[in-house]
Design an enzyme around this catalytic site. Structure first.
Site, short mmCIF file in Angstrom:
data_model
loop_
_atom_site.label_atom_id
_atom_site.label_comp_id
_atom_site.label_asym_id
_atom_site.label_seq_id
_atom_site.Cartn_x
_atom_site.Cartn_y
_atom_site.Cartn_z
N ASN A 32 0.83 -1.22 0.00
CA ASN A 32 0.00 0.00 0.00
C ASN A 32 0.86 1.26 0.00
O ASN A 32 0.35 2.36 0.14
CB ASN A 32 -0.94 0.00 1.22
CG ASN A 32 -0.17 0.15 2.53
OD1 ASN A 32 1.07 0.18 2.54
ND2 ASN A 32 -0.89 0.26 3.63
N ASP A 58 -4.29 -2.37 0.39
CA ASP A 58 -4.05 -2.31 1.84
C ASP A 58 -4.66 -3.58 2.44
O ASP A 58 -5.80 -3.94 2.11
CB ASP A 58 -4.74 -1.06 2.41
CG ASP A 58 -4.36 -0.83 3.86
OD1 ASP A 58 -4.04 0.32 4.22
OD2 ASP A 58 -4.37 -1.81 4.64
N SER A 124 10.23 -10.95 14.69
CA SER A 124 11.35 -10.12 15.12
C SER A 124 11.93 -10.61 16.44
O SER A 124 11.20 -11.16 17.27
CB SER A 124 10.86 -8.67 15.29
OG SER A 124 11.80 -7.91 16.02
N ALA A 125 13.20 -10.40 16.62
CA ALA A 125 13.85 -10.75 17.89
C ALA A 125 13.26 -9.94 19.03
O ALA A 125 13.48 -10.27 20.21
CB ALA A 125 15.35 -10.47 17.78
N TYR A 148 4.74 -2.36 19.25
CA TYR A 148 5.19 -3.00 17.99
C TYR A 148 5.57 -4.46 18.28
O TYR A 148 5.10 -5.38 17.61
CB TYR A 148 6.38 -2.24 17.39
CG TYR A 148 7.18 -3.10 16.45
CD1 TYR A 148 8.38 -3.67 16.86
CD2 TYR A 148 6.70 -3.40 15.18
CE1 TYR A 148 9.09 -4.50 16.01
CE2 TYR A 148 7.40 -4.23 14.34
CZ TYR A 148 8.60 -4.79 14.76
OH TYR A 148 9.29 -5.62 13.93
N LYS A 152 3.92 -8.34 17.07
CA LYS A 152 4.63 -9.52 16.54
C LYS A 152 4.34 -10.75 17.41
O LYS A 152 4.07 -11.84 16.91
CB LYS A 152 6.15 -9.25 16.51
CG LYS A 152 6.59 -8.20 15.51
CD LYS A 152 6.27 -8.59 14.07
CE LYS A 152 6.82 -7.59 13.07
NZ LYS A 152 6.46 -7.91 11.66
N PHE A 177 17.02 -10.46 13.61
CA PHE A 177 17.77 -9.65 14.55
C PHE A 177 17.91 -8.25 13.96
O PHE A 177 16.86 -7.59 13.80
CB PHE A 177 19.05 -10.40 14.96
CG PHE A 177 18.68 -11.44 16.02
CD1 PHE A 177 17.95 -12.56 15.67
CD2 PHE A 177 18.99 -11.24 17.35
CE1 PHE A 177 17.54 -13.49 16.64
CE2 PHE A 177 18.59 -12.16 18.33
CZ PHE A 177 17.86 -13.27 17.97
N ASN A 197 15.56 5.87 13.08
CA ASN A 197 15.70 5.42 14.47
C ASN A 197 16.88 4.45 14.60
O ASN A 197 17.55 4.39 15.62
CB ASN A 197 14.43 4.69 14.93
CG ASN A 197 13.22 5.61 14.91
OD1 ASN A 197 13.24 6.66 15.54
ND2 ASN A 197 12.19 5.24 14.17
N ASN A 198 17.07 3.66 13.55
CA ASN A 198 18.05 2.58 13.63
C ASN A 198 19.47 3.07 13.37
O ASN A 198 19.69 4.05 12.64
CB ASN A 198 17.69 1.46 12.65
CG ASN A 198 16.37 0.77 13.02
OD1 ASN A 198 15.59 0.44 12.16
ND2 ASN A 198 16.13 0.54 14.30
N LEU A 199 20.42 2.35 13.93
CA LEU A 199 21.83 2.78 13.94
C LEU A 199 22.43 2.93 12.55
O LEU A 199 22.95 4.02 12.22
CB LEU A 199 22.67 1.76 14.74
CG LEU A 199 24.16 2.09 14.82
CD1 LEU A 199 24.41 3.36 15.60
CD2 LEU A 199 24.94 0.94 15.44
N ASP A 294 16.24 0.07 25.79
CA ASP A 294 17.34 -0.67 25.17
C ASP A 294 17.90 -1.73 26.12
O ASP A 294 17.90 -1.52 27.34
CB ASP A 294 18.48 0.29 24.79
CG ASP A 294 18.31 0.79 23.36
OD1 ASP A 294 17.31 0.42 22.73
OD2 ASP A 294 19.17 1.55 22.90
#
Ligand code: WQD
Length: 337
Positions: A32, A58, A124-125, A148, A152, A177, A197-199, A294
């Site tokens: 979508n 969707d 997801s981990a 979130y 999952k 991971f 957001n992610n590294l 974290d």
């Protein structure tokens, strides 16, 4: 017989479709464009030299999903479509539950109606919550630390109940991971809609000057250098794991769960130093306080996936850093024209 890939225009979805086309599979992408762009579809064709069907639908549009299953002879489904930003899920939980859970229920009910019984689910981990020890095995306790992650976990529960009620279904939940990197062509990659957001995508934006410096979220963890340790896996390794999982669902009934990681943990500063070395560029950073929620260390025991799928991650950290940067410099604005 086709494979339906929901969210196939997205980061992991597009890399998986490229590998599927490379294996001569018939693919139907359903997306979508809520977290992807039409240009990704052109790039998938360019990278693979192959073609696929596309339906802009969707998953919350049950009539639209029904039409897709009527139009194509769908033998199996790889289900990526879903909202996936941890922080955002905390601020708009109802949207996350509705989109991810209801969308999945619509998909599953349609699959059941059409006798499509093979499913690979993008888990997801994050379902391991705060792991007591590492490396993490699939039989570790499950919990969620954010909406979130709870979507999952709930979808895994739904799939478990479905597998009990419908013994002919064959379902694989792949617990990713930390996916990073991009196809070596630099034509497809991670295209975050806002400040990442992610590294790794954040480091890439700092490296090209779009962001000033990296904030390293804490250096007081119980790790070799005090910064957070994660199991980064090249997105092409992750994509190949999906093909192995689809094949394996053809050989077994019931549901099973698999860690998709390398089994090696790297710290934030390991990533920064490797990125600087392979790309010959400085990544300015500042150490700040830890990010709420974290954990210090999180990395996989991937031996079950290796044993059952005959799959193993092959790309190392240097390729992950090189390919991530290659995508970034070739596509400073992602898929935007
Ligand atoms: C990695 C490391 C941070 C950004 C998330 C989701 C997870 C999954 C993968 C969907 C940590 C540090 C990060 C920054 C930093 N997504 N960091 N500065 O949190 O392990 O996992 O993405 O399934 O559900 O939670 O990944 O890339 O955000 O963080 O120091 O600007 O980098 O503290 O140690 P994470 P991440």
């Amino acid at each position: 017989m086709a494979v339906l890939v929901t969210g196939g225009a997205g980061y992991i979805g597009s890399h998986t479709v490229v590998e599927m086309l490379g294996e001569g599979m018939d693919v139907v992408i359903l997306d979508n464009f809520s977290n992807s762009k039409p240009k990704a579809l052109e790039r998938i064709r360019e990278v693979s030299g192959g073609d696929f069907a596309f339906e802009q639908v969707d998953l919350l549009d049950s009539e639209g999903v029904e039409r897709v299953f009527e139009k194509y002879d769908i033998d199996s489904v790889v289900h990526f479509a879903g909202l996936k930003a941890v922080g955002e899920s905390v601020s708009i939980p109802l949207k996350y539950y509705h989109n991810n859970i209801t969308g999945t229920l619509v998909l599953l009910e349609t699959m059941k109606r059409h006798g499509t019984k093979r499913l690979v689910f993008s888990s997801s981990a994050t379902v391991y919550g705060v792991p007591k020890t590492v490396p993490i095995r699939e039989d570790f306790p499950l919990s969620a630390t954010n909406p979130y992650g709870m979507t999952k976990l709930m979808i895994e529960q739904i799939l478990g109940d479905l597998a009990k009620a419908e013994p002919d279904f064959s379902i694989s939940c792949l617990r990713y991971f930390n996916p990073v990197g991009a196809h070596k062509s630099g034509l497809i990659g991670e295209d975050p809609t806002d400040i990442p957001n992610n590294l790794m995508p954040y480091i890439c934006k700092v490296a090209v000057g779009q962001l000033e410096k990296l904030s390293v979220f804490g250096d007081c963890y119980d790790t070799h250098d005090g910064t957070g340790v994660r199991d980064y896996i090249h997105v092409v390794d992750l994509a190949k794991a999906h093909l192995a999982a689809i094949k394996e669902t053809g050989e077994r009934k019931g549901i099973d769960y698999f860690n998709i990681g390398t089994g090696t943990g790297y710290s934030v500063l390991d990533i920064v130093k490797t990125f600087e070395k392979v790309n010959g560029i400085k990544v300015p950073y500042v150490i700040t306080g830890p990010r709420p929620g974290d954990v210090g260390s999180c990395y996989a025991d991937p031996s079950k996936s290796e044993r059952v799928f005959g799959w193993k991650a092959v790309y190392g950290l240097e390729e992950m850093c090189r390919d991530a940067y290659n995508w970034q410099i070739r596509n400073p604005k992602g898929y935007e024209d």
